[in-house]
Design a protein around this motif. Structure first.
Motif, short mmCIF file in Angstrom:
data_model
loop_
_atom_site.label_atom_id
_atom_site.label_comp_id
_atom_site.label_asym_id
_atom_site.label_seq_id
_atom_site.Cartn_x
_atom_site.Cartn_y
_atom_site.Cartn_z
N GLY A 109 0.82 -1.21 0.00
CA GLY A 109 0.00 0.00 0.00
C GLY A 109 0.85 1.25 0.00
O GLY A 109 2.08 1.20 0.11
N SER A 110 0.19 2.37 -0.17
CA SER A 110 0.87 3.67 -0.14
C SER A 110 -0.10 4.71 0.40
O SER A 110 -1.32 4.51 0.39
CB SER A 110 1.32 4.07 -1.55
N ARG A 111 0.46 5.79 0.91
CA ARG A 111 -0.37 6.90 1.41
C ARG A 111 0.45 8.17 1.39
O ARG A 111 1.69 8.14 1.35
CB ARG A 111 -0.88 6.60 2.82
N PHE A 112 -0.24 9.30 1.43
CA PHE A 112 0.40 10.61 1.45
C PHE A 112 -0.11 11.38 2.67
O PHE A 112 -1.31 11.34 2.97
CB PHE A 112 0.09 11.38 0.17
N PHE A 113 0.81 12.03 3.37
CA PHE A 113 0.42 12.70 4.61
C PHE A 113 1.44 13.78 4.97
O PHE A 113 2.55 13.83 4.41
CB PHE A 113 0.30 11.69 5.75
N ALA A 114 1.06 14.64 5.93
CA ALA A 114 1.98 15.65 6.45
C ALA A 114 2.91 14.98 7.46
O ALA A 114 2.43 14.37 8.42
CB ALA A 114 1.20 16.77 7.10
N PRO A 115 4.22 15.04 7.25
CA PRO A 115 5.15 14.33 8.14
C PRO A 115 5.31 15.01 9.49
O PRO A 115 5.03 16.21 9.64
CB PRO A 115 6.46 14.37 7.35
N ASP A 116 5.78 14.22 10.47
CA ASP A 116 6.13 14.82 11.75
C ASP A 116 7.47 15.52 11.62
O ASP A 116 8.12 15.48 10.56
CB ASP A 116 6.13 13.77 12.86
N ASP A 117 7.90 16.16 12.68
CA ASP A 117 9.13 16.96 12.62
C ASP A 117 10.35 16.11 12.30
O ASP A 117 11.25 16.54 11.57
CB ASP A 117 9.35 17.71 13.94
N THR A 118 10.41 14.87 12.83
CA THR A 118 11.57 14.01 12.59
C THR A 118 11.68 13.62 11.13
O THR A 118 12.75 13.73 10.51
CB THR A 118 11.48 12.75 13.46
N LEU A 119 10.58 13.17 10.56
CA LEU A 119 10.58 12.77 9.16
C LEU A 119 10.80 13.97 8.24
O LEU A 119 11.50 13.88 7.23
CB LEU A 119 9.27 12.07 8.81
N ARG A 120 10.23 15.10 8.63
CA ARG A 120 10.44 16.32 7.84
C ARG A 120 11.91 16.71 7.82
O ARG A 120 12.45 17.11 6.78
CB ARG A 120 9.59 17.45 8.43
#
Length: 256
Positions: A111-122
């Motif tokens: 699967g896949s998804r798109f989302f606003a990342p948290d600060d660490t992933l950003r």
């Protein structure tokens, strides 16, 4: 079917035990000997190939060294599960790592998804707000057996471009470089032991809580820009890493 194994041409300069090893290796890779099948005994190899016991033993020992066969004391040799043997000094995808050994790597997109990342992933991917990331989840297979659960994060546009390609038969690294013109530079790795949670256990076909390897890998392009941040959950019984290290500083004079 097992009895059809034969030596390569006798004109080859390779020693007899290596020729026998290659004949047996071909049978393992083409499925004639399945996982956990018992391999011919030394006596059977001596008769089949008209060689000495020493030569037969050397052939089996080479297969063991390559991880294709394992020995059980008093019972003989058996075909191992396929193993990934990957160098930690070279940045490469699974398909690249196993291609020379004759194994076949493949993937299944979960699967896949798109989302606003948290600060660490950003921070890992250097994405400024309000940029989003794309997550791609895959199970990786070696000769049809699951070896890792890969959870990968990319900038939104990169993830969309990757999902337009065949992620079942191709490495993401190959698509990035050859199709998206994103040459890879280097990666930062963090590897440790973990226990398989329910999702990893289901993907890897092992009981929950089984020991696995967890790798966090941040991959950069040739210009030093982060491209891919991922968590890799690998079956511990099917993954091996190779690394050559050099000693630094003065030799001697220290406590070993």
């Amino acid at each position: 079917m097992h009895d059809t194994a034969s030596l390569p041409s006798s004109s080859l300069p390779a020693p007899l035990y290596t020729q026998i090893k290659e004949a047996l290796r071909a049978r393992i890779l083409d499925g004639s000997y399945a996982i956990f099948d018992r391999m011919p005994s030394e006596s059977e190899l001596m008769k089949r190939f008209s060689v000495s016991r020493v030569t037969a033993r050397q052939a089996v020992s080479q297969l063991c060294q390559e991880g294709l066969v394992f020995k059980v004391q008093g019972k003989g040799s058996y075909v191992s599960r396929p193993q990934v043997s990957q160098s930690l000094t070279v940045l490469q995808g699974l398909g690249e790592a196993v291609r020379e050994s004759g194994h076949v790597a493949s993937s299944r997109l979960l699967g896949s998804r798109f989302f606003a990342p948290d600060d660490t992933l950003r921070a890992h991917l250097q994405i400024a707000p309000p940029g989003r990331v794309g997550e791609i989840r895959r199970v990786r297979y070696l000769d049809g057996a699951p070896v890792s659960l890969d959870i990968s994060y990319f900038r939104e546009a990169t993830a969309e471009a990757l999902l337009a390609h065949d992620l079942g038969t191709r490495d993401i690294f190959a698509i990035l470089e050859n199709d998206l013109q994103c040459p890879l530079g280097h990666a930062e790795l963090d590897i440790g032991a973990a226990a398989a949670d329910v999702d990893a256990a289901r993907a890897l076909e092992i009981p929950p809580g089984s020991p696995i390897l967890r790798m966090d890998r941040l991959t950069f392009d040739r210009d030093g820009r982060p491209l891919d941040y991922e968590h890799l959950y690998c079956r511990g019984d099917q993954w091996r890493y190779r690394l050559r290290i050099e000693r630094r500083g003065a030799h001697g004079g220290g406590v070993s």
